[in-house]
Design an enzyme around this catalytic site. Sequence first.
Site, PDB file in Angstrom:
ATOM      1  CE1 TYR A  75      -4.679   1.580   0.195  1.00 44.42           C
ATOM      2  CE2 TYR A  75      -2.198   3.646   1.672  1.00 44.42           C
ATOM      3  CZ  TYR A  75      -3.367   3.187   0.390  1.00 44.42           C
ATOM      4  OH  TYR A  75      -4.936   4.189   0.696  1.00 44.42           O
ATOM      5  CB  THR A 128     -12.185  17.872 -23.488  1.00 43.90           C
ATOM      6  OG1 THR A 128     -10.900  16.716 -23.486  1.00 43.90           O
ATOM      7  CG2 THR A 128     -12.375  17.445 -25.265  1.00 43.90           C
ATOM      8  CE  LYS A 261      -4.119  10.072 -23.934  1.00 46.90           C
ATOM      9  NZ  LYS A 261      -4.659  11.675 -23.975  1.00 46.90           N
ATOM     10  CG  PHE A 452     -16.402  14.058 -26.419  1.00 49.62           C
ATOM     11  CD1 PHE A 452     -15.793  15.366 -25.275  1.00 49.62           C
ATOM     12  CD2 PHE A 452     -15.388  13.272 -26.900  1.00 49.62           C
ATOM     13  CE1 PHE A 452     -14.752  15.702 -23.933  1.00 49.62           C
ATOM     14  CE2 PHE A 452     -14.144  13.910 -25.087  1.00 49.62           C
ATOM     15  CZ  PHE A 452     -13.723  14.546 -24.632  1.00 49.62           C
TER      16      PHE A 452
HETATM   17  C1  LIG Z   1      -4.968  12.708 -22.878  1.00 45.84           C
HETATM   18  C2  LIG Z   1      -4.675  13.807 -22.435  1.00 45.84           C
HETATM   19  C3  LIG Z   1      -5.575  14.305 -21.115  1.00 45.84           C
HETATM   20  C4  LIG Z   1      -5.705  13.527 -19.936  1.00 45.84           C
HETATM   21  O1  LIG Z   1      -4.930  12.717 -19.883  1.00 45.84           O
HETATM   22  P1  LIG Z   1      -5.485  11.055 -19.487  1.00 45.84           P
HETATM   23  O2  LIG Z   1      -5.146   9.896 -19.165  1.00 45.84           O
HETATM   24  O3  LIG Z   1      -6.969  10.851 -20.320  1.00 45.84           O
HETATM   25  O4  LIG Z   1      -6.870  11.744 -18.665  1.00 45.84           O
HETATM   26  C5  LIG Z   1      -4.439  15.476 -21.738  1.00 45.84           C
HETATM   27  N1  LIG Z   1      -4.128  16.485 -22.121  1.00 45.84           N
HETATM   28  C6  LIG Z   1      -3.799  16.128 -23.475  1.00 45.84           C
HETATM   29  C7  LIG Z   1      -2.803  16.837 -24.601  1.00 45.84           C
HETATM   30  C8  LIG Z   1      -4.151  14.434 -23.418  1.00 45.84           C
HETATM   31  O5  LIG Z   1      -3.798  14.073 -24.568  1.00 45.84           O
END
Ligand SMILES: *Cc1c(COP(=O)(O)O)cnc(C)c1O
Length: 461
Positions: A75, A128, A261, A452
């Site tokens: 933890y 977003t 990403k 969306f």
């Molecule tokens: C995907 C993304 C986010 C948000 O990240 P999540 O892991 O989806 O919550 C923020 N900024 C950018 C530029 C992104 O591409």
Amino acid sequence: MALTNNPMAEPYKIKMVEPLKITTKEYREKAVKEAGYNTFLLRSEDVYIDLLTDSGTNAMSENQWAGLMLGDEAYAGSKNYYVLEEAMHECFGYKHLVPAHQGRGAEQLVSKALIKPGQYVPGNMYFTTTREHQELAGGKFRDVIIDEAHDPYALLPFKGNVDLNKFEDLIKEVGAKNIAYITVGVTVNMAGGQPVSMANIKAVSKMAHENGIKVVLDATRAMENAYFIKTREEGYANKSVKEILREMCSYTDAATCSGKKDFHTNIGGFAACNDDDMATAMRSMVVVYEGLQTYGGMAGRDMEAMARGMLEACQDHVMAHRIAQSEYLGNKLIKAGIPCIQPIGGHGVFVDARKFYPNVPQEQYVAQSLAADLYVHSGVRAMERGIVSAGRNHETGEENKPKLETIRLTIPRRVYTQSHFDVVADAVIDLYRERDKAKGLKMVYEPKYLRFFQARFEKLP
Ligand SMILES: *Cc1c(COP(=O)(O)O)cnc(C)c1O
């Protein structure tokens, strides 16, 4: 250095495969109708080539999979946290790490730590979830990106740059103390994955710091941005992606980052900063929203995979291949006369839906309709990035009407091959020939936040 003189050639080979389901057009017509013409509501197994997003859809390496077995699921004080902290120091260089389950978890921490209700939060176009958290924390978003970023066809090497005049005007208009911080997104997702130059980051940092304003980097796609600086900005050709990334971060005070990403992982994220008080504020909140400060909503094994993926992604040839895949698909479409945002950005190809379907007005959700049609036509899943994604103005309740009305063909990392991209290109080109048959949509269900993701539509006659 590139491994071959063709960066499109995969710098990896395939060890495990995931079979794809082939469906008929009739099947897909039914599926998309049941999904309310929202590609987010389709079942993934009904999709042939999934270019919805590059978020968490990446293929991990054998090294990352091996790392999962070293998960220390304690933890508190998991050893994988310290591995992650070290990797973050090596790639990004910030003093403090606060892990989060994904990017938006980190955005909530930073927004709540830095925004006093009523303050402005300028940014180079919105993202977003970033804007949603800023507004939920009482902030007022202001777009300070250069005008050209809203023009799909303006050919600039750094189309994501902050317009320093707009930033300065905002400081004059509302006063520096009414600005919580400036967000610099690198690359700018909503503008088509467009990069920001080092010179611009430096200048923004100077102007912000002279006025006592903090700079927060949205570092989610910062490795792609570093690669663009290496290949497009004078003086950086001989620097490594990692060196460039460290320099970018050095001009900023804090960062939010989605691990889903650039890091080739399926889940994870973090916030980072240099200021001790800001770190304390975020650590006191992370236990409420995410988990203890040494895991932040991730399993130990996820932190290990993210640390390993971060170090892998930061290699020049990995980013060269990544960008080459986007450019391959983009150039094929452009050659065939498909209207796309140019230059082709880092993480995918954005098709200009207004030009693609000129007879469908924005109010009839033209990009949403195009994404649904592409799925029916070919089994390829894309995402709307237009009026639906832009949501409503929180004060007036009016729909935000962005200039860019696009579908995004997003490229998951290390997942698809050149022949998949050929299939996608053929599908888009084929659909373009039938553009006269296009119909708009009407929204029949609208969720309160980030509409969306869950909105539902019906096809207009
Ligand atoms: C995907 C993304 C986010 C948000 O990240 P999540 O892991 O989806 O919550 C923020 N900024 C950018 C530029 C992104 O591409």
